[in-house]
Design a protein around this motif. Structure first.
Motif, short mmCIF file in Angstrom:
data_model
loop_
_atom_site.label_atom_id
_atom_site.label_comp_id
_atom_site.label_asym_id
_atom_site.label_seq_id
_atom_site.Cartn_x
_atom_site.Cartn_y
_atom_site.Cartn_z
N GLY A 18 0.80 11.90 82.95
CA GLY A 18 0.96 10.34 82.43
C GLY A 18 0.11 10.05 81.35
N ARG A 19 -1.20 10.53 81.50
CA ARG A 19 -1.97 10.43 80.53
C ARG A 19 -1.67 11.17 79.20
NH1 ARG A 19 -8.14 12.89 81.79
NH2 ARG A 19 -9.26 11.93 80.17
N ALA A 20 -1.20 12.47 79.32
CA ALA A 20 -0.98 13.02 78.35
C ALA A 20 0.43 12.60 77.67
CB ALA A 20 -0.37 14.57 79.05
N LEU A 21 1.24 11.98 78.26
CA LEU A 21 2.62 11.43 77.66
C LEU A 21 1.86 10.25 76.72
CD1 LEU A 21 5.15 11.65 80.35
CD2 LEU A 21 4.87 13.13 78.47
N GLN A 22 0.96 9.30 77.37
CA GLN A 22 0.67 8.50 76.74
C GLN A 22 -0.20 8.81 75.43
OE1 GLN A 22 0.68 5.17 76.89
NE2 GLN A 22 1.90 4.92 78.87
N LEU A 23 -0.90 9.96 75.09
CA LEU A 23 -1.42 10.31 74.10
C LEU A 23 -0.46 10.76 72.90
CD1 LEU A 23 -3.99 11.59 72.65
CD2 LEU A 23 -3.57 13.69 73.77
N LEU A 24 0.52 11.46 73.60
CA LEU A 24 1.58 11.58 72.48
C LEU A 24 2.43 10.35 72.11
CD1 LEU A 24 3.36 14.75 74.71
CD2 LEU A 24 1.61 14.86 72.89
N ALA A 25 2.65 9.67 72.91
CA ALA A 25 3.40 8.18 72.57
C ALA A 25 2.38 7.52 71.42
CB ALA A 25 3.48 7.49 73.58
N GLU A 26 0.98 7.59 71.89
CA GLU A 26 -0.05 6.79 70.94
C GLU A 26 0.21 7.52 69.16
OE1 GLU A 26 -3.46 6.79 72.96
OE2 GLU A 26 -2.82 5.75 74.26
N ASN A 27 0.36 8.80 69.16
CA ASN A 27 0.55 9.58 68.07
C ASN A 27 1.86 9.68 67.42
OD1 ASN A 27 -2.34 10.67 67.38
ND2 ASN A 27 -2.30 10.73 69.72
N GLY A 28 2.63 8.85 68.16
CA GLY A 28 4.29 8.85 67.46
C GLY A 28 4.99 10.15 67.66
N LEU A 29 4.72 10.91 68.78
CA LEU A 29 5.64 12.13 68.87
C LEU A 29 6.52 11.74 70.05
CD1 LEU A 29 2.76 15.03 69.10
CD2 LEU A 29 4.16 14.47 67.38
N THR A 35 8.49 8.44 72.36
CA THR A 35 8.43 6.91 72.63
C THR A 35 8.67 6.79 74.09
OG1 THR A 35 9.56 6.53 70.65
CG2 THR A 35 9.60 4.46 72.27
N LEU A 36 7.89 5.92 74.74
CA LEU A 36 7.74 5.62 76.26
C LEU A 36 8.58 4.27 76.68
CD1 LEU A 36 4.60 7.02 77.40
CD2 LEU A 36 6.44 8.18 77.67
N LYS A 37 9.16 4.14 77.80
CA LYS A 37 9.44 2.94 78.28
C LYS A 37 8.22 1.77 78.35
CE LYS A 37 12.83 4.63 81.83
NZ LYS A 37 13.21 4.72 83.04
N ASP A 38 8.51 0.59 78.03
CA ASP A 38 7.47 -0.29 78.14
C ASP A 38 6.99 -0.61 79.46
OD1 ASP A 38 7.98 -1.07 75.49
OD2 ASP A 38 9.40 -2.81 75.56
N GLY A 39 5.48 -0.48 79.50
CA GLY A 39 4.88 -0.91 80.51
C GLY A 39 4.67 0.44 81.56
N VAL A 40 4.90 1.37 81.37
CA VAL A 40 4.84 2.55 82.35
C VAL A 40 3.46 2.97 82.31
CG1 VAL A 40 6.97 3.51 82.16
CG2 VAL A 40 5.40 4.25 80.50
N GLY A 41 2.61 2.72 81.32
CA GLY A 41 0.87 2.99 81.36
C GLY A 41 0.82 4.50 81.91
N THR A 42 -0.08 4.81 82.49
CA THR A 42 -0.65 6.26 82.64
C THR A 42 0.19 6.68 83.87
OG1 THR A 42 -2.47 5.15 84.29
CG2 THR A 42 -3.03 5.78 81.70
N SER A 43 1.10 5.82 84.42
CA SER A 43 1.82 6.58 85.47
C SER A 43 3.16 7.02 84.84
CB SER A 43 2.21 5.58 86.65
OG SER A 43 2.91 4.41 85.72
N ALA A 44 3.22 7.28 83.53
CA ALA A 44 4.49 7.86 83.05
C ALA A 44 4.82 9.12 83.45
CB ALA A 44 4.06 7.52 81.35
N LYS A 45 6.19 9.37 83.54
CA LYS A 45 6.69 10.59 83.88
C LYS A 45 7.82 11.01 82.61
CE LYS A 45 8.69 9.02 87.39
NZ LYS A 45 8.12 7.53 87.42
N LEU A 46 8.21 12.37 82.58
CA LEU A 46 9.16 12.87 81.78
C LEU A 46 10.50 12.05 81.34
CD1 LEU A 46 8.84 16.68 81.77
CD2 LEU A 46 7.69 15.17 80.22
N SER A 47 10.72 11.29 82.53
CA SER A 47 11.93 10.60 82.92
C SER A 47 11.57 9.12 82.36
CB SER A 47 12.39 10.48 84.20
OG SER A 47 11.21 10.00 85.04
N ASP A 48 10.40 8.89 81.88
CA ASP A 48 9.95 7.53 81.22
C ASP A 48 10.12 7.83 79.62
OD1 ASP A 48 9.68 6.05 83.47
OD2 ASP A 48 7.83 7.04 83.74
#
Length: 291
Positions: A160-171, A173-186
């Motif tokens: 989740g932390r890794a996906l947030q880093l990728l999202a923050e750098n525009g690589l 887009t994640l579902k709203d509100g998933v936070g650090t619990s994000a999964k590939l399905s998000d």
């Protein structure tokens, strides 16, 4: 530095690990079956060494600095045992094979305790290892294109932390509100990228097989990467919930040896050691862990 260590290497206890891991991945070593177990429910005998399980870098390095420069003066006998994965330090602490551990952050520990019915608790924050995106072939974020593959850690919190880093750098887009619990399905927009989930410790070794990889700070350092210099993107330290801390089995927080080590790990000497040794790749994050 690692060649100077006198740490005890640990042999595998596969059955115990499998029973306790409950779906969390592990690799590397386990605790020494011949080592004297330390009860998690009784006060340690006066003069016994405090045995701490730690990841090799920077955790064991920091503990070795304390052992060589600060512990004797404080009346602390300190023994450091290295583990190369994210499961066995907690199981060894829970079982009383070590007294404490130093390798993890609060989101990971919360997830581990819930899944494994363990009762490990944080004692004191020590440092932050910023998560980073690395590549052997790509020189900048703008060079990451559709069709390329990025490796990410597969444990719940670090993915989740890794996906947030990728999202923050525009690589992505994640579902709203998933936070650090994000999964590939998000991921709502992969922007044509592919993802490879790997155990955190093995991600650096995959750098030659993928276009980029999100790597935990300690594993990046072990792989001779300099996060502050070599990463394409790096987590910000300010307000980051992923400080690494000293932890013990619940009930052992007031062990005088644990209190002494906690004080030493938050000392000006350790702050200077971290800043001088890691030059921004690891940063001090002293104080009480998040509730």
């Amino acid at each position: 530095m690692r060649n100077q260590r006198r740490n005890t290497k640990l042999t595998a206890i596969a059955a115990a690990t499998a029973a306790l891991a409950l779906g969390l991945t592990a690799c590397g070593t386990a605790s020494d079956p011949g080592a004297k177990a330390v009860s998690g429910d009784k006060a340690a005998a006066a003069g016994e060494p405090l045995v701490v399980a730690a990841s090799p870098t920077p955790h064991a390095d920091i503990l070795e600095f304390v052992k060589k420069n600060l512990a004797d003066k404080a009346g602390l006998k300190l023994e450091v045992k290295e583990f190369t994965d994210y499961v066995l330090p907690n199981t060894a602490t829970q079982q009383g094979q070590v007294d404490a551990n130093f390798f993890q952050h609060k989101p990971y520990l919360d997830d581990f305790n819930q899944k494994n019915k363990t009762t490990i608790v944080p004692v004191v924050n020590v440092h932050l290892e910023p998560l980073g995106l690395y590549s052997k072939t790509v020189k900048s974020l703008k060079d990451i294109k559709a069709g390329q593959t990025i490796a990410v850690p597969n444990d719940t919190t670090n993915e989740g932390r890794a996906l947030q880093l990728l999202a923050e750098n525009g690589l992505i887009t994640l579902k709203d509100g998933v936070g650090t619990s994000a999964k590939l399905s998000d991921i709502t927009d992969k922007k044509g990228l592919e993802f490879k989930e790997l155990e955190a410790a093995t991600v650096p070794r995959a750098l030659n097989d993928v276009d980029a990889a999100v790597i935990n700070g300690n594993y990046a350092i072990e792989a001779d990467l300099e996060p502050a210099k070599d990463s394409l993107a790096l987590e910000k330290a300010e307000g980051n919930p992923y400080a690494n801390f000293l932890a013990v089995k619940k009930g052992n927080e007031n062990d005088p040896r644990v209190k002494t080590l906690a004080k030493l790990l938050n000392s000006p000497e350790v702050k200077k050691y971290i800043e001088d040794t890691y030059t921004g790749s690891v940063v001090p994050a002293f104080g009480a862990p998040a509730k």
